[in-house]
Design a protein around this motif. Structure first.
Motif, PDB file in Angstrom:
ATOM      1  N   SER A   4       0.852  -1.188   0.000  1.00 42.60           N
ATOM      2  CA  SER A   4       0.000   0.000   0.000  1.00 42.60           C
ATOM      3  C   SER A   4       0.883   1.231   0.000  1.00 42.60           C
ATOM      4  O   SER A   4       1.979   1.227   0.581  1.00 42.60           O
ATOM      5  CB  SER A   4      -0.904   0.009   1.242  1.00 42.60           C
ATOM      6  N   LEU A   5       0.403   2.292  -0.639  1.00 45.20           N
ATOM      7  CA  LEU A   5       1.095   3.578  -0.612  1.00 45.20           C
ATOM      8  C   LEU A   5       0.387   4.560   0.320  1.00 45.20           C
ATOM      9  O   LEU A   5       0.838   5.693   0.483  1.00 45.20           O
ATOM     10  CB  LEU A   5       1.173   4.177  -2.020  1.00 45.20           C
ATOM     11  N   ALA A   6      -0.705   4.130   0.913  1.00 45.69           N
ATOM     12  CA  ALA A   6      -1.490   5.000   1.789  1.00 45.69           C
ATOM     13  C   ALA A   6      -0.635   5.511   2.938  1.00 45.69           C
ATOM     14  O   ALA A   6       0.188   4.777   3.498  1.00 45.69           O
ATOM     15  CB  ALA A   6      -2.693   4.245   2.336  1.00 45.69           C
ATOM     16  N   GLY A   7      -0.832   6.776   3.272  1.00 51.49           N
ATOM     17  CA  GLY A   7      -0.139   7.354   4.413  1.00 51.49           C
ATOM     18  C   GLY A   7       1.234   7.902   4.107  1.00 51.49           C
ATOM     19  O   GLY A   7       1.892   8.428   5.004  1.00 51.49           O
ATOM     20  N   THR A   8       1.706   7.785   2.868  1.00 57.10           N
ATOM     21  CA  THR A   8       2.992   8.378   2.527  1.00 57.10           C
ATOM     22  C   THR A   8       2.817   9.885   2.319  1.00 57.10           C
ATOM     23  O   THR A   8       1.698  10.397   2.248  1.00 57.10           O
ATOM     24  CB  THR A   8       3.601   7.740   1.267  1.00 57.10           C
ATOM     25  N   ALA A   9       3.930  10.587   2.221  1.00 60.72           N
ATOM     26  CA  ALA A   9       3.900  12.045   2.127  1.00 60.72           C
ATOM     27  C   ALA A   9       3.242  12.497   0.831  1.00 60.72           C
ATOM     28  O   ALA A   9       3.317  11.800  -0.201  1.00 60.72           O
ATOM     29  CB  ALA A   9       5.324  12.591   2.193  1.00 60.72           C
ATOM     30  N   PRO A  10       2.587  13.664   0.850  1.00 64.01           N
ATOM     31  CA  PRO A  10       2.084  14.240  -0.393  1.00 64.01           C
ATOM     32  C   PRO A  10       3.176  14.266  -1.460  1.00 64.01           C
ATOM     33  O   PRO A  10       4.350  14.489  -1.149  1.00 64.01           O
ATOM     34  CB  PRO A  10       1.677  15.659   0.030  1.00 64.01           C
ATOM     35  N   ALA A  11       2.767  14.043  -2.714  1.00 64.36           N
ATOM     36  CA  ALA A  11       3.751  13.782  -3.767  1.00 64.36           C
ATOM     37  C   ALA A  11       3.610  14.741  -4.936  1.00 64.36           C
ATOM     38  O   ALA A  11       2.507  15.151  -5.302  1.00 64.36           O
ATOM     39  CB  ALA A  11       3.599  12.346  -4.272  1.00 64.36           C
ATOM     40  N   LEU A  12       4.753  15.057  -5.515  1.00 62.28           N
ATOM     41  CA  LEU A  12       4.840  15.670  -6.836  1.00 62.28           C
ATOM     42  C   LEU A  12       5.525  14.656  -7.732  1.00 62.28           C
ATOM     43  O   LEU A  12       6.629  14.185  -7.411  1.00 62.28           O
ATOM     44  CB  LEU A  12       5.651  16.964  -6.789  1.00 62.28           C
ATOM     45  N   VAL A  13       4.870  14.272  -8.833  1.00 63.22           N
ATOM     46  CA  VAL A  13       5.425  13.268  -9.752  1.00 63.22           C
ATOM     47  C   VAL A  13       5.517  13.885 -11.138  1.00 63.22           C
ATOM     48  O   VAL A  13       4.505  14.288 -11.722  1.00 63.22           O
ATOM     49  CB  VAL A  13       4.550  11.998  -9.788  1.00 63.22           C
ATOM     50  N   LEU A  14       6.737  13.945 -11.657  1.00 64.84           N
ATOM     51  CA  LEU A  14       6.986  14.450 -13.006  1.00 64.84           C
ATOM     52  C   LEU A  14       7.247  13.282 -13.944  1.00 64.84           C
ATOM     53  O   LEU A  14       8.029  12.381 -13.618  1.00 64.84           O
ATOM     54  CB  LEU A  14       8.203  15.379 -13.001  1.00 64.84           C
ATOM     55  N   THR A  15       6.606  13.289 -15.119  1.00 62.11           N
ATOM     56  CA  THR A  15       6.864  12.277 -16.141  1.00 62.11           C
ATOM     57  C   THR A  15       7.089  12.954 -17.483  1.00 62.11           C
ATOM     58  O   THR A  15       6.606  14.054 -17.739  1.00 62.11           O
ATOM     59  CB  THR A  15       5.694  11.281 -16.258  1.00 62.11           C
ATOM     60  N   CYS A  16       7.844  12.266 -18.355  1.00 60.55           N
ATOM     61  CA  CYS A  16       8.148  12.757 -19.698  1.00 60.55           C
ATOM     62  C   CYS A  16       7.744  11.695 -20.713  1.00 60.55           C
ATOM     63  O   CYS A  16       7.985  10.496 -20.501  1.00 60.55           O
ATOM     64  CB  CYS A  16       9.637  13.060 -19.836  1.00 60.55           C
ATOM     65  N   GLY A  17       7.164  12.129 -21.823  1.00 60.40           N
ATOM     66  CA  GLY A  17       6.610  11.192 -22.789  1.00 60.40           C
ATOM     67  C   GLY A  17       7.634  10.319 -23.484  1.00 60.40           C
ATOM     68  O   GLY A  17       7.337   9.170 -23.825  1.00 60.40           O
ATOM     69  N   HIS A  18       8.858  10.832 -23.691  1.00 61.52           N
ATOM     70  CA  HIS A  18       9.890  10.081 -24.410  1.00 61.52           C
ATOM     71  C   HIS A  18      10.869   9.467 -23.412  1.00 61.52           C
ATOM     72  O   HIS A  18      12.070   9.746 -23.431  1.00 61.52           O
ATOM     73  CB  HIS A  18      10.594  11.002 -25.415  1.00 61.52           C
ATOM     74  N   ASP A  19      10.341   8.629 -22.545  1.00 62.43           N
ATOM     75  CA  ASP A  19      11.093   8.079 -21.418  1.00 62.43           C
ATOM     76  C   ASP A  19      10.575   6.675 -21.153  1.00 62.43           C
ATOM     77  O   ASP A  19       9.364   6.480 -20.977  1.00 62.43           O
ATOM     78  CB  ASP A  19      10.866   8.978 -20.195  1.00 62.43           C
ATOM     79  N   PRO A  20      11.456   5.675 -21.092  1.00 62.38           N
ATOM     80  CA  PRO A  20      10.961   4.320 -20.799  1.00 62.38           C
ATOM     81  C   PRO A  20      10.322   4.198 -19.424  1.00 62.38           C
ATOM     82  O   PRO A  20       9.571   3.246 -19.181  1.00 62.38           O
ATOM     83  CB  PRO A  20      12.230   3.448 -20.893  1.00 62.38           C
ATOM     84  N   LEU A  21      10.561   5.154 -18.528  1.00 67.01           N
ATOM     85  CA  LEU A  21       9.984   5.115 -17.197  1.00 67.01           C
ATOM     86  C   LEU A  21       8.625   5.794 -17.116  1.00 67.01           C
ATOM     87  O   LEU A  21       7.986   5.796 -16.056  1.00 67.01           O
ATOM     88  CB  LEU A  21      10.926   5.799 -16.194  1.00 67.01           C
ATOM     89  N   CYS A  22       8.162   6.368 -18.221  1.00 69.09           N
ATOM     90  CA  CYS A  22       6.964   7.202 -18.200  1.00 69.09           C
ATOM     91  C   CYS A  22       5.746   6.460 -17.662  1.00 69.09           C
ATOM     92  O   CYS A  22       5.070   6.936 -16.740  1.00 69.09           O
ATOM     93  CB  CYS A  22       6.686   7.726 -19.611  1.00 69.09           C
ATOM     94  N   GLU A  23       5.440   5.315 -18.232  1.00 72.98           N
ATOM     95  CA  GLU A  23       4.201   4.631 -17.868  1.00 72.98           C
ATOM     96  C   GLU A  23       4.206   4.158 -16.414  1.00 72.98           C
ATOM     97  O   GLU A  23       3.200   4.273 -15.710  1.00 72.98           O
ATOM     98  CB  GLU A  23       3.949   3.452 -18.813  1.00 72.98           C
ATOM     99  N   GLU A  24       5.335   3.625 -15.942  1.00 75.92           N
ATOM    100  CA  GLU A  24       5.355   3.136 -14.561  1.00 75.92           C
ATOM    101  C   GLU A  24       5.238   4.289 -13.574  1.00 75.92           C
ATOM    102  O   GLU A  24       4.578   4.158 -12.532  1.00 75.92           O
ATOM    103  CB  GLU A  24       6.607   2.307 -14.287  1.00 75.92           C
ATOM    104  N   ALA A  25       5.833   5.436 -13.895  1.00 69.67           N
ATOM    105  CA  ALA A  25       5.750   6.584 -12.992  1.00 69.67           C
ATOM    106  C   ALA A  25       4.347   7.187 -12.990  1.00 69.67           C
ATOM    107  O   ALA A  25       3.834   7.602 -11.947  1.00 69.67           O
ATOM    108  CB  ALA A  25       6.784   7.631 -13.369  1.00 69.67           C
ATOM    109  N   ARG A  26       3.702   7.237 -14.159  1.00 63.74           N
ATOM    110  CA  ARG A  26       2.320   7.732 -14.201  1.00 63.74           C
ATOM    111  C   ARG A  26       1.395   6.793 -13.430  1.00 63.74           C
ATOM    112  O   ARG A  26       0.492   7.240 -12.707  1.00 63.74           O
ATOM    113  CB  ARG A  26       1.847   7.874 -15.646  1.00 63.74           C
TER     114      ARG A  26
END
Length: 322
Positions: A241-263
Motif C-alpha cells: 500500500s502507498l497509503a499514508g505516505t507524504a504528499p507527492a509531486l510526480v513528473l513524467t516525460c513522454g519520451h522516457d521508458p519510465l513514463c508509464e510506470e511513474a504515471r
C-alpha cells in the motif's frame, strides 16, 4: 509517438553528431566519466548561493558524503525548510557534482536548504547500499537539524530518476516509522518498478538519452539478484500500500521508458488517498533537468517544483522561507 519539443530535437541531433557510445556499452567507470562530462557540458554556469558545506552522515557502512546548500538571501541564523535530494544516474552514475546546478537552483528558488546525498554506487555497492545511505542521510539531517540550520518540521525528500526511486522508498520508510516522516516527496521521472515490464520498455528502445537497454544495464548492476527486484525497497510500486505516505509531486516525460510506470505510481498514490500533483510533459525526454543549457523547459520545471515545495512548507507552518 508523442511530438518532441524543438529543444529536445536539437539535443538529440547534437548527441547523434557527437556519435557518443551508449552508456550501456561502457564499463561503469568509463560510463561515469562520460556522464559527468555530459552534465558539465549541458548545464549553465552554477548559481551563486549563500552557503555550501560538505558534510558526512554516519552509517554502519561508513560516512555518507553530503553537500548542504543554503539559498541566496538567507540569513545564517535562519532555520530553513530543507529538501534532501537524491541524484539520478541509474544507481551507477552521478554524484553531488553532476547535480550541483540543480541543487543550487532549487536552494535559490525556495530560499531554503537543499542537502544532496552522495550515496554509494553499483556495481561496487549493489542494492540495498543506496537505500541504506539515503536513509542514514535523512536520519542525520533530522537528528542534527539545529546545527545544520534546518527546520525538521518542514522537510521534503526528492530526486530524479534513480534518486526519485530512493525518495519514494524513504517516503514509505517514513510512513512505517523506520525513518522520520517527511512532509513531501518530489519524484522527478522516477524509476519505481525494476521488473521493467511497462510499455515504455517496448516503446523507447533507441534514439533517446535513456532507453530500455540503458535501464536494463543500470538495473542489472544495481540489483543483480532477480528475486530482489520485487522488494519494495528496490521497486516502491511493489509496496502493498502507498497509503499514508507524504504528499507527492510526480513528473513524467513522454519520451522516457519510465513514463508509464511513474504515471501509474502517481495514479496509485491518488487511489491510496495521498495528495498528488502529477505533471506530464509529453514532448520531453528523460534527464532534462541536467540538460538545461539546451532544454529551456528545465528551468520552468524547477520553478514549478520550487513553488510546490513552498506551498507545502507554508501548509506545515512558518513562512516557507519567503
Amino acid at each position: 509517438m508523442p511530438a518532441l519539443h524543438p529543444d529536445v530535437q536539437a539535443l538529440l541531433a547534437m548527441l547523434r553528431a557527437a556519435d557518443a557510445q551508449p552508456l550501456e556499452s561502457l564499463p561503469p567507470e568509463a560510463a561515469r566519466r562520460s556522464y559527468l562530462a555530459g552534465r558539465r557540458a549541458l548545464q549553465p554556469p552554477p548559481d551563486e548561493v549563500a552557503q555550501i558545506r560538505d558534510l558526512a552522515a554516519p552509517s554502519p557502512a561508513g560516512p555518507v558524503p553530503l553537500r548542504l546548500y543554503r539559498g541566496e538571501g538567507t540569513a545564517p541564523e535562519e532555520r530553513l525548510p530543507c529538501l534532501v535530494y537524491l541524484h539520478g544516474g541509474g544507481w551507477v552514475l552521478g554524484n553531488v557534482e553532476s547535480h550541483d546546478w540543480v541543487c543550487r537552483r532549487l536552494a535559490n528558488l525556495t530560499r531554503a536548504s537543499v542537502i544532496s546525498v552522495d550515496y554509494r554506487l553499483a556495481p561496487e555497492h549493489p542494492f540495498p547500499a543506496a537505500v541504506e545511505d539515503a536513509a542514514a542521510a535523512l536520519a542525520f539531517v533530522v537528528e542534527r537539524a539545529e546545527g545544520l540550520g534546518v527546520d525538521p518540521a518542514r522537510l521534503a525528500v526528492g530526486g530524479d530518476s534513480a534518486g526519485g526511486n530512493l525518495a519514494a522508498v524513504l517516503a514509505l520508510m517514513g510512513r512505517d516509522g523506520a525513518l522520520p516522516r517527511t512532509g513531501m516527496q518530489v519524484l522527478l521521472y522516477p524509476a519505481v518498478d525494476l521488473a521493467m515490464t511497462s510499455e515504455g520498455y517496448e516503446r523507447i528502445v533507441a534514439g533517446q538519452p535513456l532507453t530500455a537497454g540503458t535501464m536494463r544495464y543500470f538495473v542489472d548492476h544495481y540489483v543483480p539478484e532477480i528475486r530482489d527486484r520485487t522488494d519494495w525497497r528496490a521497486s516502491p510500486a511493489r509496496a502493498a500500500s502507498l497509503a499514508g505516505t507524504a504528499p507527492a509531486l510526480v513528473l513524467t516525460c513522454g519520451h522516457d521508458p519510465l513514463c508509464e510506470e511513474a504515471r501509474a505510481y502517481a495514479h496509485r498514490l491518488e487511489r491510496d488517498g495521498v495528495p498528488v500533483t502529477a505533471l506530464h510533459l509529453s514532448d520531453q525526454t528523460h534527464g532534462i533537468l541536467t540538460m538545461s543549457r539546451l532544454v529551456r523547459t528545465s528551468a520552468t520545471i524547477l520553478s514549478f517544483v520550487a513553488e510546490a515545495l513552498l506551498e507545502r512548507w507554508s501548509l506545515e507552518g512558518g513562512r516557507g522561507a519567503r
